[in-house]
Design a protein around this motif. Sequence first.
Motif, PDB file in Angstrom:
ATOM      1  N   LEU A  84       0.826  -1.203   0.000  1.00  0.00           N
ATOM      2  CA  LEU A  84       0.000   0.000   0.000  1.00  0.00           C
ATOM      3  C   LEU A  84       0.866   1.260   0.000  1.00  0.00           C
ATOM      4  O   LEU A  84       0.642   2.183  -0.793  1.00  0.00           O
ATOM      5  N   ILE A  85       1.871   1.288   0.853  1.00  0.00           N
ATOM      6  CA  ILE A  85       2.759   2.450   0.913  1.00  0.00           C
ATOM      7  C   ILE A  85       3.534   2.594  -0.392  1.00  0.00           C
ATOM      8  O   ILE A  85       3.701   3.710  -0.900  1.00  0.00           O
ATOM      9  N   SER A 137       3.179  10.218  -4.841  1.00  0.00           N
ATOM     10  CA  SER A 137       3.438  11.293  -3.879  1.00  0.00           C
ATOM     11  C   SER A 137       4.898  11.434  -3.465  1.00  0.00           C
ATOM     12  O   SER A 137       5.317  12.509  -3.072  1.00  0.00           O
ATOM     13  N   HIS A 138       5.658  10.365  -3.501  1.00  0.00           N
ATOM     14  CA  HIS A 138       7.070  10.360  -3.086  1.00  0.00           C
ATOM     15  C   HIS A 138       7.250  10.956  -1.692  1.00  0.00           C
ATOM     16  O   HIS A 138       8.080  11.814  -1.475  1.00  0.00           O
ATOM     17  N   PHE A 139       6.471  10.476  -0.728  1.00  0.00           N
ATOM     18  CA  PHE A 139       6.536  11.015   0.628  1.00  0.00           C
ATOM     19  C   PHE A 139       7.551  10.305   1.514  1.00  0.00           C
ATOM     20  O   PHE A 139       7.912  10.804   2.567  1.00  0.00           O
ATOM     21  N   VAL A 140       8.024   9.133   1.090  1.00  0.00           N
ATOM     22  CA  VAL A 140       9.000   8.395   1.884  1.00  0.00           C
ATOM     23  C   VAL A 140       9.919   7.622   0.935  1.00  0.00           C
ATOM     24  O   VAL A 140       9.506   7.215  -0.149  1.00  0.00           O
ATOM     25  N   LYS A 184       4.404  11.323   7.395  1.00  0.00           N
ATOM     26  CA  LYS A 184       4.949  11.799   6.126  1.00  0.00           C
ATOM     27  C   LYS A 184       3.913  11.755   5.005  1.00  0.00           C
ATOM     28  O   LYS A 184       4.007  12.504   4.039  1.00  0.00           O
ATOM     29  N   SER A 185       2.926  10.879   5.152  1.00  0.00           N
ATOM     30  CA  SER A 185       1.917  10.745   4.105  1.00  0.00           C
ATOM     31  C   SER A 185       0.713  11.668   4.300  1.00  0.00           C
ATOM     32  O   SER A 185      -0.211  11.648   3.497  1.00  0.00           O
ATOM     33  N   CYS A 186       0.728  12.444   5.368  1.00  0.00           N
ATOM     34  CA  CYS A 186      -0.386  13.377   5.631  1.00  0.00           C
ATOM     35  C   CYS A 186      -0.277  14.597   4.733  1.00  0.00           C
ATOM     36  O   CYS A 186       0.817  15.029   4.404  1.00  0.00           O
TER      37      CYS A 186
END
Length: 155
Positions: free
Chosen positions: A39-40, A47-50, A108-110
């Motif tokens: 999922l991540i 989004s490239h959040f992590v 980080k995904s918020c």
Amino acid sequence: FSSCFSDTGTKPPESGIFGFMINISALLGVITMYIRYLLIEKQNESSHFVRSSCNVFSLCIGLMGCIGMCIVATFQELSVPSVHDIGALVAFGSGVVYITLQSIISYKSCPQWNTYFVCHIRMAISVISCIAFIPMIVFASQISMTKIDWTPGEK
């Protein structure tokens, strides 16, 4: 706590049921962690959040915890106490690190993929887990239990 929990699986037939259920729980944990990992990864494509390596590292830590659970289930507390205790330490320690990493990833995904409410709940669980882990280590190191049955008058 770990010792009391493991006491339920020291004698047959309870030991067989205990081991089986712990192994089933570990398998379900592996499945859940792998789905969370996928999922991540999917969310991260847009989004490239992590960093992907952080997600992989988190998955590996989680899988280590599940292996620790299998060790606890396989090596009974009174039969092979040192291996059992190492398995418990790996399971609980990895669990604390895993939930903390997942909390950080959630923040980080918020706000695109998570609400701040969910992030705060995850972080609260992480903090409580970290706080509980320390006394577990301290008190577990002071216990020298070698038997399960007690007679009146014993400490």
